[in-house]
Write an enzyme that holds these catalytic residues in place. Sequence first.
Site, short mmCIF file in Angstrom:
data_model
loop_
_atom_site.label_atom_id
_atom_site.label_comp_id
_atom_site.label_asym_id
_atom_site.label_seq_id
_atom_site.Cartn_x
_atom_site.Cartn_y
_atom_site.Cartn_z
N TYR A 1 0.83 -1.21 0.00
CA TYR A 1 0.00 0.00 0.00
C TYR A 1 0.87 1.27 0.00
O TYR A 1 0.76 2.11 -0.90
CB TYR A 1 -0.92 -0.05 1.23
CG TYR A 1 -1.57 1.26 1.60
CD1 TYR A 1 -2.58 1.82 0.81
CD2 TYR A 1 -1.20 1.94 2.77
CE1 TYR A 1 -3.19 3.01 1.16
CE2 TYR A 1 -1.81 3.13 3.13
CZ TYR A 1 -2.79 3.67 2.32
OH TYR A 1 -3.38 4.85 2.67
N LYS B 1 1.42 3.81 -3.14
CA LYS B 1 1.00 5.21 -2.94
C LYS B 1 2.19 6.15 -3.19
O LYS B 1 2.04 7.22 -3.78
CB LYS B 1 0.46 5.43 -1.52
CG LYS B 1 -0.85 4.77 -1.19
CD LYS B 1 -2.06 5.42 -1.80
CE LYS B 1 -2.45 6.73 -1.17
NZ LYS B 1 -3.73 7.26 -1.69
N1 LIG Z 1 -8.40 6.17 6.41
C1 LIG Z 1 -7.15 6.41 6.78
O1 LIG Z 1 -6.75 6.21 7.93
C2 LIG Z 1 -6.18 6.98 5.77
C3 LIG Z 1 -4.92 7.39 6.22
C4 LIG Z 1 -4.00 7.91 5.32
C5 LIG Z 1 -4.36 8.05 4.01
N2 LIG Z 1 -5.58 7.64 3.57
C6 LIG Z 1 -5.89 7.80 2.15
O2 LIG Z 1 -7.17 8.37 2.05
C7 LIG Z 1 -7.83 7.88 0.90
C8 LIG Z 1 -9.17 7.28 1.30
O3 LIG Z 1 -8.97 6.24 2.24
P1 LIG Z 1 -10.20 5.50 2.92
O4 LIG Z 1 -9.82 5.13 4.28
O5 LIG Z 1 -11.44 6.29 2.69
O6 LIG Z 1 -10.24 4.17 2.03
P2 LIG Z 1 -11.45 3.21 1.73
O7 LIG Z 1 -12.51 3.31 2.76
O8 LIG Z 1 -10.84 1.88 1.46
O9 LIG Z 1 -12.06 3.81 0.37
C9 LIG Z 1 -11.38 3.72 -0.83
C10 LIG Z 1 -12.25 4.34 -1.90
O10 LIG Z 1 -11.56 4.28 -3.14
C11 LIG Z 1 -12.43 3.70 -4.12
N3 LIG Z 1 -11.65 3.03 -5.15
C12 LIG Z 1 -10.74 2.05 -5.01
N4 LIG Z 1 -10.26 1.67 -6.20
C13 LIG Z 1 -10.88 2.46 -7.12
C14 LIG Z 1 -10.83 2.55 -8.51
N5 LIG Z 1 -10.03 1.76 -9.22
N6 LIG Z 1 -11.59 3.47 -9.15
C15 LIG Z 1 -12.42 4.28 -8.45
N7 LIG Z 1 -12.54 4.23 -7.12
C16 LIG Z 1 -11.77 3.32 -6.46
C17 LIG Z 1 -13.27 2.71 -3.33
O11 LIG Z 1 -14.39 2.37 -4.11
P3 LIG Z 1 -15.22 1.01 -3.85
O12 LIG Z 1 -16.17 1.33 -2.76
O13 LIG Z 1 -15.88 0.77 -5.15
O14 LIG Z 1 -14.21 -0.04 -3.49
C18 LIG Z 1 -13.58 3.58 -2.11
O15 LIG Z 1 -14.58 4.50 -2.43
C19 LIG Z 1 -6.89 6.86 0.26
O16 LIG Z 1 -6.19 7.48 -0.76
C20 LIG Z 1 -5.96 6.49 1.39
O17 LIG Z 1 -4.69 6.13 0.89
C21 LIG Z 1 -6.51 7.10 4.43
#
Ligand SMILES: NC(=O)c1ccc[n+]([C@@H]2O[C@H](COP(=O)([O-])OP(=O)(O)OC[C@H]3O[C@@H](n4cnc5c(N)ncnc54)[C@H](OP(=O)(O)O)[C@@H]3O)[C@@H](O)[C@H]2O)c1
Length: 372
Positions: free
Chosen positions: A310, A314
């Site tokens: 991951y 990224k």
């Molecule tokens: N949450 C954290 O603690 C955290 C911390 C640091 C950084 N981030 C970053 O924040 C962002 C959001 O994280 P999150 O926690 O919200 O993740 P998440 O709940 O796993 O959500 C990921 C989202 O991306 C969509 N997605 C994945 N592959 C895709 C594709 N090929 N085309 C279009 N949409 C796609 C998923 O759609 P589906 O529903 O269809 O799968 C979902 O809506 C990410 O970039 C992550 O790296 C998160």
Amino acid sequence: MISSLSINFSFPLLKPQTIHYGPFKTINIKNRSQMKNYFSDNKKQPKGINGSVVPSPKRGNGSERERGQGIGIAKFLQGKNYLVTGATGFLGKVFLEKMLRTAPDVGQIFVLIKAKDKEAALNRLKTEIIDSELLKSLEEVYGKNYKTLVMSKLVAVPGCVCEYDLGMDPLRANEIAAKVNVIVNSAASTKFDERYDVALNSNTKGPSHLLNFAKSCKNICLFLHISTAYVSDGEAKIIQESPLCMGESNVSRKRNNISENQTSVPSLDIDNEMRLATNIMELVNDSEVAKEMKILGLERAKIHGWPNTYSFTKAMGEMIITSLKGDIPLAIVRPTVIGSTYKEPFPGWIEGNSFHIIRNGKEKWSDRANLS
Ligand SMILES: NC(=O)c1ccc[n+]([C@@H]2O[C@H](COP(=O)([O-])OP(=O)(O)OC[C@H]3O[C@@H](n4cnc5c(N)ncnc54)[C@H](OP(=O)(O)O)[C@@H]3O)[C@@H](O)[C@H]2O)c1
């Protein structure tokens, strides 16, 4: 341009244990009260921090802060049209809710959703976003009919960031390109041990496909990419926050610092990584491919100095968009781990793969975090 405010508590399984803001400032913080004390002691501010924090407008008559408008973000959001990815996920949903609550005058929000057609995308928009518990708070802003009013702002767009043209219908793509002012990329594959091919497609190529699309948007004024603090090597030290450069791995960065001979350091070539994944996929049996791709991702990450597939994919995604950005105004945000909502719209909202807290008071990480 990189803007970053990232906070991470010292839970046992995750590194780095850092607080980052502006140039990376790294300290050990065990709980919220320690954090509060830390920030109330100005003497602890490291040299260089002051210059990096954008000052909020001066207090006084007529300042935005004085009028309760913060530093102007809500004002910026108003009236603009958006393309948001990842809104069915945890963070994307929080972003949408906050935007609709604090800037009800936002224009249209095109929401890119993985779905086979328009109807399926609309269905996901309704069931996974509009009907979410999180968005109920919008009733206070929009009244009882909040779902209808919110629906009038949101446009479900079937698509996928893995595809070069984002998999969008060309007519819709033209409409979005003509209207959109801000692109927010929250889409990612967030499993630490995701198959290498899948993670490369969504986390490395995905952001570049979106950036290419941004170049066709004539009114674009911001491309906001959500990355992760774990693209850095996570060592406890003060470092100047900087964009990741093409070809620079965490291993080569460390070698640079201690001036060692570079010849033994494997060079990071993103095209090569993609070819490697494709070649190995062709070599292994169908029944083995998922397992082999997982193993490959973790192996490649370790070779280049990242803890998992991951953060490695990224990091490569950041490298590509930084090198391709041209004159697109790009902001990269690097959060650490977001557990749940803190206060707004209500405390403790959580969804998906984030960590949870076990009743006996001990923190435990769910499947997404247990590989670090
Ligand atoms: N949450 C954290 O603690 C955290 C911390 C640091 C950084 N981030 C970053 O924040 C962002 C959001 O994280 P999150 O926690 O919200 O993740 P998440 O709940 O796993 O959500 C990921 C989202 O991306 C969509 N997605 C994945 N592959 C895709 C594709 N090929 N085309 C279009 N949409 C796609 C998923 O759609 P589906 O529903 O269809 O799968 C979902 O809506 C990410 O970039 C992550 O790296 C998160």
